[in-house]
Design an enzyme around this catalytic site. Structure first.
Site, PDB file in Angstrom:
ATOM      1  N   GLU A 115       0.844  -1.362   0.239  1.00  0.00           N
ATOM      2  CA  GLU A 115       0.180  -0.244   0.221  1.00  0.00           C
ATOM      3  C   GLU A 115       0.720   1.629  -0.339  1.00  0.00           C
ATOM      4  O   GLU A 115       0.899   2.155  -0.720  1.00  0.00           O
ATOM      5  CB  GLU A 115      -0.847  -0.553   1.308  1.00  0.00           C
ATOM      6  CG  GLU A 115      -2.186  -0.800   0.949  1.00  0.00           C
ATOM      7  CD  GLU A 115      -1.415  -2.213   1.819  1.00  0.00           C
ATOM      8  OE1 GLU A 115      -0.753  -2.387   1.974  1.00  0.00           O
ATOM      9  OE2 GLU A 115      -2.790  -3.394   1.597  1.00  0.00           O
ATOM     10  N   HIS A 144     -10.225  -4.873  10.995  1.00  0.00           N
ATOM     11  CA  HIS A 144     -11.089  -4.422  10.168  1.00  0.00           C
ATOM     12  C   HIS A 144     -12.035  -3.590   9.675  1.00  0.00           C
ATOM     13  O   HIS A 144     -13.146  -3.232   9.460  1.00  0.00           O
ATOM     14  CB  HIS A 144     -11.253  -6.078   8.915  1.00  0.00           C
ATOM     15  CG  HIS A 144     -10.160  -6.482   8.894  1.00  0.00           C
ATOM     16  ND1 HIS A 144      -8.905  -7.227   9.120  1.00  0.00           N
ATOM     17  CD2 HIS A 144      -9.980  -7.307   7.143  1.00  0.00           C
ATOM     18  CE1 HIS A 144      -8.108  -7.556   8.445  1.00  0.00           C
ATOM     19  NE2 HIS A 144      -8.723  -7.669   6.664  1.00  0.00           N
TER      20      HIS A 144
END
Lengths: 328, 341
Positions: free
Chosen positions: A62, A131
């Site tokens: 990322e 998450h």
């Protein structure tokens, strides 16, 4: 424009595809966006239409691909960087905050960074603590960024098109649990202005402010309250930075009460800033302390009971409204 | 499969012209005298904040400049004054930026660590160690996307090689065949920590082999060696779209920043590198080859001193940015509604 019902993910796909047809300099990059057709199928079919030059699968890196996007944006392209979730974008936040948001200022206005970082934010069921976090307030803290968090397919398309055309860096936040939501997205071109909230339901007794998937909670609470004779005005923020404070203040001048519903943790949240602004600009209009319903001040647990205990509910919202109205 | 080279050896001097040797001398003397003056002005508190000088490392940028072409893009970290001047920003604009004046290349908003020039293809001056590495690959990505034959040169210090950003970027730069040269200016210390104290692989260029990226170790006190390494890497990036990692071994005579007395290294070590000073070396070659006389070199140096003095005068006489500038250049949107309270 005639009515047409499509899914949230397809509204996003239309926004991206329409803009990519108009401007060769737009490309989309991220994990699983190309051959897999998108982790949540937002980019379904884009590889076939636009080819591998403009629809680019990345390794799980990322920070690296966010930074490549920033460099490309500084050098004349208009990247759309998809994060599979903003929970993973923490690895890339240096590039979003220190590079994308600041390079225009650091260079005395010479360089711009027309880039869209997008993907889902927040929880999506029993996904455990790592998450399940909301990040709107993290990015909304940063001058140089604009932050958008739509709640329905119509707004998602119009705001994403605006984001892609904008010359400033944009953080665009969706939700895993909204991608299948259906809504009216008329045929044809439309753009929604960044920075404008929308009154989704007019009311006179209390103002409820929310955004993203908790708009459903806010609207449902308003419906339940209506059955009890309480008229709630419901505002969808749509854009988090810049936030449409005048819309909220004007509503409070009418209703004199405010309840804010958001998924993030309470400390330093969007509701914190709204509360400050409202006491500053509408103190004399308030008939009760401002109430808020937020995610609990803990990492989200896995068990269904812990998820339910964590997330703001319709009943929590109703209770907050009644508290603000001094009714039991 | 590209092979990692153990060492780039300097090619013989033949083929290098008087013009190039004098350019190196002129460029390096400009950097040296400018940085000495910047240090002096820092001591007088005319320049504030963090300030990292390039003294000792001049051959790296000088050797690059003769090996790249107009249109190529450069990005680096915070030790950026020399890169900025070499890429074409005037000493006046760089000194004014150090002073925080509105006539600076970043309007006084960037300071020492954030020199920029879009006009000259200089993408900054970045303050987060290693953050410029993926950005450099992104600059190269855009050049390839647009179909130009320009390349990106992405500088970093030896400290940055430890950042995850480098490893993520090397992966994608090779996978996507980006026209980029990654340049590690290895001055032996990441702030006060010696390279050998940060890794069991002190030969940094070897890291590239994990990505099958061509790499070389280069003598950074020698313009010619640097030039040759850049020329080869630039050709590879431009024509084959293959990245290169250059580990250029150099040395900073000064501390990491102005506040660093550099007590973590010996005087002998500093002297050893000063004996290999790149400016002295090129001056000797110029004289040996009769490219210029001692007097002519002195004239060049004197002219540079005047340019540096002029840059200080310019910076001194320039105004600070008006306070109203605080809300400018943050967004391209002219009427952005900032929170004012």
């Amino acid at each position: 424009m005639s009515e047409r019902i499509i899914a949230f993910r397809d509204a996003l796909k239309e926004a991206i595809s329409e803009e990519m047809r108009l401007d060769e300099n737009i490309f989309i990059m991220g994990e699983e966006v190309a051959e897999y057709n998108g982790a949540y199928k937002v980019s379904q079919g884009m590889l076939d239409e636009f080819g591998a030059k403009r629809v680019i699968d990345t390794p799980i890196a990322e920070l690296g691909f966010a930074g490549i996007g920033v460099g490309a944006a500084m050098n004349g392209l208009r990247p759309i960087i998809e994060f599979m979730t903003f929970n993973f974008a923490l690895l890339a936040i240096d590039q979003v905050v220190n590079s994308a948001a600041k390079v225009h200022q650091m260079s005395g206005g010479q360089f711009t960074c027309p880039i869209v970082f997008r993907g889902p934010s927040g929880s999506a069921g029993q996904l455990g603590a790592q998450h399940s976090q909301m990040f709107e307030n993290w990015y909304a803290n940063v001058p140089g960024l604009k932050v958008i968090s739509p709640s329905n397919p119509y707004d998602a398309k119009g705001l994403l098109k605006a984001a892609i055309r904008d010359n400033d860096p944009i953080v665009f936040m969706e939700s895993e649990v909204m991608y299948g939501d259906k809504g009216n997205v008329p045929e044809g071109e439309y753009i929604i202005e960044i920075g404008k909230a929308e009154i989704k339901k007019e009311g006179t007794d209390v103002t409820i402010v929310s955004f993203n998937k908790l708009m459903k909670v806010a609207l449902q609470a308003a419906d339940e309250l209506a059955k009890e004779g309480i008229s709630a005005e419901v505002i969808d923020l749509r854009t988090i930075r810049p936030l449409d404070f005048p819309c909220i203040v004007n509503s409070i001048k009418k209703t004199n009460r405010l309840v804010i519903v958001e998924e993030s943790w309470p400390f330093g949240s969007i509701s914190s800033e709204i509360t400050y602004q409202v006491q500053k600009h509408a103190f004399d209009y308030l008939d009760a302390p401002i109430k808020r319903v937020t995610g609990k001040d803990v990492p989200m647990g896995y068990a269904p009971t812990l998820v339910d205990a964590y997330l703001p509910t319709v009943q929590d919202t109703i209770n907050a409204v009644k508290s603000a109205m001094y009714v039991a | 499969m590209p092979q990692t080279k153990e060492k780039t050896t300097a090619k013989i001097m033949d083929g290098f012209t008087k013009e190039i040797c004098l350019e190196w001398y002129q460029q390096m003397m400009m950097m040296r005298r400018f940085e000495e003056k910047a240090g002096q002005m820092y001591g007088q508190q005319k320049i504030r904040g963090f300030c990292h000088l390039y003294i000792g490392q001049e051959a790296v940028v000088a050797g690059m400049m003769t090996a790249i072409k107009k249109g190529d893009k450069v990005i680096t970290a915070y030790r950026d004054h020399a890169h900025a001047i070499a890429m074409g920003i005037t000493p006046r604009e760089v000194m004014a930026e150090l002073y925080g004046k509105s006539t600076g290349c970043s309007k006084g908003k960037g300071g020492s660590m954030h020199m920029f020039s879009k006009e000259h293809g200089f993408f900054g001056g970045h303050g987060i160690v290693g953050a410029q590495i993926p950005m450099g690959a992104g600059i190269a990505f855009a050049e390839k996307y647009k179909g130009t034959d320009n390349i990106a040169i992405c500088f970093m210090g030896d400290g940055a090689v430890r950042q995850g950003a480098l490893h993520e970027t090397f992966t994608m730069a090779m996978l996507w065949e980006l026209p980029v040269i990654f340049v590690c200016e290895n001055n032996k210390y990441g702030m006060g920590t010696a390279v050998e104290r940060t890794t069991n692989v002190p030969y940094l260029y070897k890291i590239a082999s994990a990505y099958d990226m061509p790499a070389a170790q280069v003598d950074g006190m020698d313009c010619l060696a640097v030039h040759n390494a850049f020329a080869e890497a630039a050709d590879r990036a431009r024509n084959e779209k293959i990245p290169t990692f250059l580990e250029i071994n150099t040395y900073r005579y000064k501390g990491h920043s102005m506040s660093d007395p550099a007590k973590y290294r010996s005087k002998e070590e500093v002297e050893e590198f000063r004996h290999r000073d790149p400016i002295d070396a090129i001056a000797n070659i110029i004289k040996q080859k009769d490219f210029a006389t001692e007097e002519e070199l002195t004239k060049i140096e004197d002219d540079i001193k005047l340019v540096v003095e002029d840059s200080v005068k310019f910076a001194e006489e320039s105004p600070y940015p008006d306070a109203s500038e605080i809300y400018k250049d943050i967004y391209t949107q002219a009427d952005y509604p900032y929170l004012m309270d």
